[in-house]
Enzyme design. Structure first.
Site, PDB file in Angstrom:
ATOM      1  N   LYS A  96       0.881  -1.166   0.000  1.00 36.86           N
ATOM      2  CA  LYS A  96       0.000   0.000   0.000  1.00 36.86           C
ATOM      3  C   LYS A  96       0.921   1.219   0.000  1.00 36.86           C
ATOM      4  O   LYS A  96       1.590   1.503   0.992  1.00 36.86           O
ATOM      5  CB  LYS A  96      -0.908   0.007   1.229  1.00 36.86           C
ATOM      6  CG  LYS A  96      -1.766   1.256   1.311  1.00 36.86           C
ATOM      7  CD  LYS A  96      -2.583   1.328   2.577  1.00 36.86           C
ATOM      8  CE  LYS A  96      -3.058   2.756   2.801  1.00 36.86           C
ATOM      9  NZ  LYS A  96      -3.815   2.900   4.045  1.00 36.86           N
ATOM     10  N   GLY A 157      -8.350   9.619   8.915  1.00 34.21           N
ATOM     11  CA  GLY A 157      -8.679   9.763  10.331  1.00 34.21           C
ATOM     12  C   GLY A 157      -9.729  10.797  10.662  1.00 34.21           C
ATOM     13  O   GLY A 157     -10.049  11.004  11.838  1.00 34.21           O
ATOM     14  N   ASN A 206      -9.789   1.871   9.176  1.00 41.20           N
ATOM     15  CA  ASN A 206      -8.996   1.624  10.385  1.00 41.20           C
ATOM     16  C   ASN A 206      -9.602   2.359  11.580  1.00 41.20           C
ATOM     17  O   ASN A 206     -10.249   1.777  12.434  1.00 41.20           O
ATOM     18  CB  ASN A 206      -7.532   2.006  10.156  1.00 41.20           C
ATOM     19  CG  ASN A 206      -6.594   1.498  11.250  1.00 41.20           C
ATOM     20  OD1 ASN A 206      -5.440   1.232  11.011  1.00 41.20           O
ATOM     21  ND2 ASN A 206      -7.076   1.295  12.475  1.00 41.20           N
TER      22      ASN A 206
END
Lengths: 257, 65
Positions: A96, A157, A206
């Site tokens: 990645k 995030g 995530n």
């Protein structure tokens, strides 16, 4: 089935392994998500090789395929060396590719990304580039050898969800035959369902799982949302309209006045 | 000799990369190494002779998104 560089997977959820409250929470979240691909990273080892080893034994126990990343890299040379070290360590050509270009937004540096993708593809890597919804960058990445594209839908995030739906839609239309994975910015299962309804092939998550009050339960919720979004995409979604349309037929309605 | 290991100066009599890793008590199979920006495979570490001032990176798996 989703095919990524010749590997077929059933689950359309790729899961990050960072920021969980405990290793047990990570393991249980991975299990309940049904994921077959978990992202990992490389960092300087300070405990004689034991810290990383313990973590990786946990990942190996999940029976998933690993997707190492180059998180935190800001230059082509840094990303290429990190990718080579990851291949040496994990024994996979998958990488990645993250090349961060902006400190505040963690926006990828598309110019360096294309350069690094070209070098790594020529060296036998199978590159999963973390990119934006820029169509020209996507074309350049494919020309560099990438066979998968991973656009953000919002900065990493932020949990903000899709910020440019028309851009994502254009990307889907432009790269009709390329696996497209939304990587970064998803905060809620409804966000994941929304991008799957647009026809994206998978979602990489995530923080939205790891930072939830109950990560394993949230992982399961995401898995269900992704499945629902995919089914809806295939079922054929109704286009929105400006004017109301009665759902109950009016023909034959009784006349009482 | 002085080596820069993961950004920190280290004094060591080790001559090869594998000797240095042993001297610094790195153990286990989950390590990736590079010297002066070039990958050194696990099987090449014992033949990798170091020079004073070499920059050595020792990385291992960790959590990532």
């Amino acid at each position: 089935m989703l095919e990524l560089y010749g590997t077929q997977v059933t689950s359309r959820l790729l899961l990050g392994s960072a920021r969980y409250p405990s290793p047990a929470a990570l393991a249980e979240a991975a299990r309940r998500s049904g994921t077959e691909i978990v992202t990992v990273s490389l960092r300087r080892e300070t405990a004689g090789g034991r810290t990383g080893g313990a973590f990786f034994e946990l990942i190996r126990g999940l029976g998933v395929r690993v997707l190492p990343n180059t998180a935190g890299c800001h230059s082509v040379s840094e990303a290429v060396l990190t990718a080579k070290m990851a291949r040496d360590l994990f024994g996979t050509n998958w990488i990645k590719l993250e090349l961060i270009g902006h400190h505040d937004t963690l926006q990828p540096d598309l110019f360096q990304l294309v350069g690094a993708a070209r070098i790594l593809s020529a060296d036998g890597f199978e590159v999963f580039p973390y990119t934006t919804d820029d169509l020209v960058a996507g074309e350049r990445l494919l020309a560099a050898g990438c066979k998968v594209l991973m656009p953000w839908c919002a900065p990493i995030g932020t949990a903000a969800g899709p910020q440019n739906v028309s851009g994502l839609r254009a990307m889907r239309a432009e790269f009709a035959d390329i696996p497209l994975i939304v990587d970064a910015g998803i905060g809620r299962p409804s966000h994941a369902a929304a991008v799957m309804e647009l026809g994206f092939d998978a979602v990489l998550l995530n923080t939205a799982v790891a930072g939830a009050g109950d990560p394993p339960a949230m992982a399961e919720a995401f898995a269900e949302a992704i499945t629902a979004g995919r089914k809806a995409y295939h079922a054929g979604l109704l286009a929105p309209r400006d004017m109301a349309v009665p759902s109950t037929p009016v023909i034959g309605k009784g006349v009482f006045a | 000799m002085t080596y820069i290991v993961n950004g920190e100066a280290v004094e060591s009599a080790a001559v090869t990369l594998s000797e240095l890793l042993t001297a610094l008590e790195y153990e286990g199979e989950w390590l990736a190494t590079a010297v002066n920006g070039e990958l050194v495979h696990r099987e090449e570490r014992s033949a990798c002779r170091l020079s004073d001032g070499d920059r050595i990176e020792v990385l291992s798996p960790m959590q990532g998104g």
